[in-house]
Design an enzyme around this catalytic site. Structure first.
Site, mmCIF file in Angstrom:
data_model
loop_
_atom_site.group_PDB
_atom_site.id
_atom_site.type_symbol
_atom_site.label_atom_id
_atom_site.label_comp_id
_atom_site.label_asym_id
_atom_site.label_seq_id
_atom_site.Cartn_x
_atom_site.Cartn_y
_atom_site.Cartn_z
ATOM 1 C CG ASP A 178 -2.005 1.100 1.128
ATOM 2 O OD1 ASP A 178 -1.648 2.254 0.815
ATOM 3 O OD2 ASP A 178 -3.184 0.797 1.362
ATOM 4 N NE ARG A 240 -16.379 -1.256 -7.291
ATOM 5 C CZ ARG A 240 -16.960 -1.687 -6.188
ATOM 6 N NH1 ARG A 240 -16.716 -2.931 -5.772
ATOM 7 N NH2 ARG A 240 -17.763 -0.903 -5.499
ATOM 8 C CD GLU A 266 -12.506 -3.806 -16.880
ATOM 9 O OE1 GLU A 266 -12.658 -2.595 -16.657
ATOM 10 O OE2 GLU A 266 -11.399 -4.307 -17.180
ATOM 11 C CG HIS A 287 -21.221 -8.257 -7.548
ATOM 12 N ND1 HIS A 287 -19.883 -8.010 -7.762
ATOM 13 C CD2 HIS A 287 -21.835 -7.973 -8.709
ATOM 14 C CE1 HIS A 287 -19.701 -7.595 -9.007
ATOM 15 N NE2 HIS A 287 -20.861 -7.569 -9.610
#
Length: 329
Positions: A178, A240, A266, A287
């Site tokens: 991160d 995502r 995606e 989901h």
């Protein structure tokens, strides 16, 4: 919010409690700030706070002109990027979100995915089904298990941090990448900070994605980075779909070299002929990781808790910081 959101998130008990902490008409649902309905016009003019959820229209300049007394937005869901605009921040409107509440089931799903992936539960189930009887586990799965495995987390988001907490009792090594976390904070979290994402990919038995969808995170795991992951490693994506190059991942998975647990893809809904639906080394879910069913009521409770704090003159626990919003979900 949309009628579907109200009905799913706010049960009877939550609506009763809502009326105890605020002057509100639960039956009055705003789905369009341009409506000229007289009652809506009056309520918007008097509103000090908005309780929002999925389906809230944008709070742009025109909408805010109809809300002259608005001081705060309490969002009973995660991201506020869909409806909180720059005009809200210019007006000094406080914003709070139930993202922390929504992070809990995602982290729980991720923990289960990590433990099951290292244990090769999906492969074991397929083998058992095919054999219709006894399977030689030692021969078939000589290297499975969670003991001393390495889990690489990409993103110290609310979800990523909760995953770190949940992994604490297990004998696994946790790596973290991160760019906004320093060595001291990583040490306090009890993880090893890895500045180079390629190094994390090389070292991890499990890579779990918890970064936001940003231009800089698009295809974070492309063909080159996926190729760095060790044979037999698992990629988990509850973030995502855009973080992963779907075509490149599909190519890797078709060889059988990697495994994947994908709750986001995606495109968001894959074409019906996508190989990902049928590959035995892929667990594909629609989901499911986020709040669903009874978990949705936690979002309502979190939002009402924030309303109650405001009513007592206390600061929000989960206020959104506009300075960091651009790099968060």
């Amino acid at each position: 919010m949309s009628p579907e959101t109200r009905d799913a998130v706010f049960g009877a008990a939550a609506l009763r409690r809502l009326t105890e902490v605020a002057r509100v008409e639960p039956a009055l649902l705003v789905t369009d700030f341009t409506s000229q309905h007289t009652l809506l016009e009056r309520e918007l003019a008097e509103a000090e706070m908005l309780l929002t959820g999925w389906g809230c229209p944008p709070l742009d300049r025109a909408a805010l002109r109809r809300l002259p007394r608005l001081k705060a937005v309490v969002h009973a869901a995660g991201s506020v990027k869909g409806h909180v605009t720059e005009e809200c921040w210019r007006r000094g409107i406080a914003v709070t979100t139930a993202a922390a509440a929504n992070a809990l089931p995602v982290a729980e799903y991720t923990l289960a995915a990590i433990l099951f992936a290292n244990k090769r539960v999906l492969a074991g189930a397929h083998a058992y089904r095919a054999a219709r009887g006894r399977v030689n586990l030692i021969e078939r799965f000589p290297d499975v298990g969670n003991y001393r495995r390495t889990v690489g987390l990409v993103g110290a988001s609310r979800i990523g941090r909760r995953v770190i907490e949940l992994l604490a009792p297990f004998d696994v090594r946790v790596l973290l990448h991160d760019p906004y976390v320093g060595a001291g904070e990583a040490a306090a979290l009890g993880v090893e900070l890895v500045d180079d994402l390629d190094a994390l990919a090389l070292r991890s038995d499990i890579v779990s994605l918890h970064a936001p969808q940003l231009p800089s995170t698009r295809h974070l795991f492309d063909a080159k980075r996926l190729a760095l992951m060790p044979d037999g490693a698992t990629l988990i994506n509850t973030a995502r779909g855009s973080l992963v190059d779907t075509a490149a991942l599909t190519a890797e998975l078709r060889t059988g070299r990697l495994h994947a647990v994908l709750d986001h893809t995606e495109p968001e809904v894959l074409p019906a002929d996508s190989p990902l639906f049928d590959l035995p080394n892929v667990l594909l879910t629609p989901h499911l990781a986020g709040s669903i069913g009874g978990e949705l009521h936690r979002l309502a409770d979190s939002a009402i808790d924030e309303l109650a704090r405001y009513a007592r003159g206390l600061p929000f626990l989960h206020a959104v910081d506009p300075q960091t919003l651009s790099r968060s979900a």
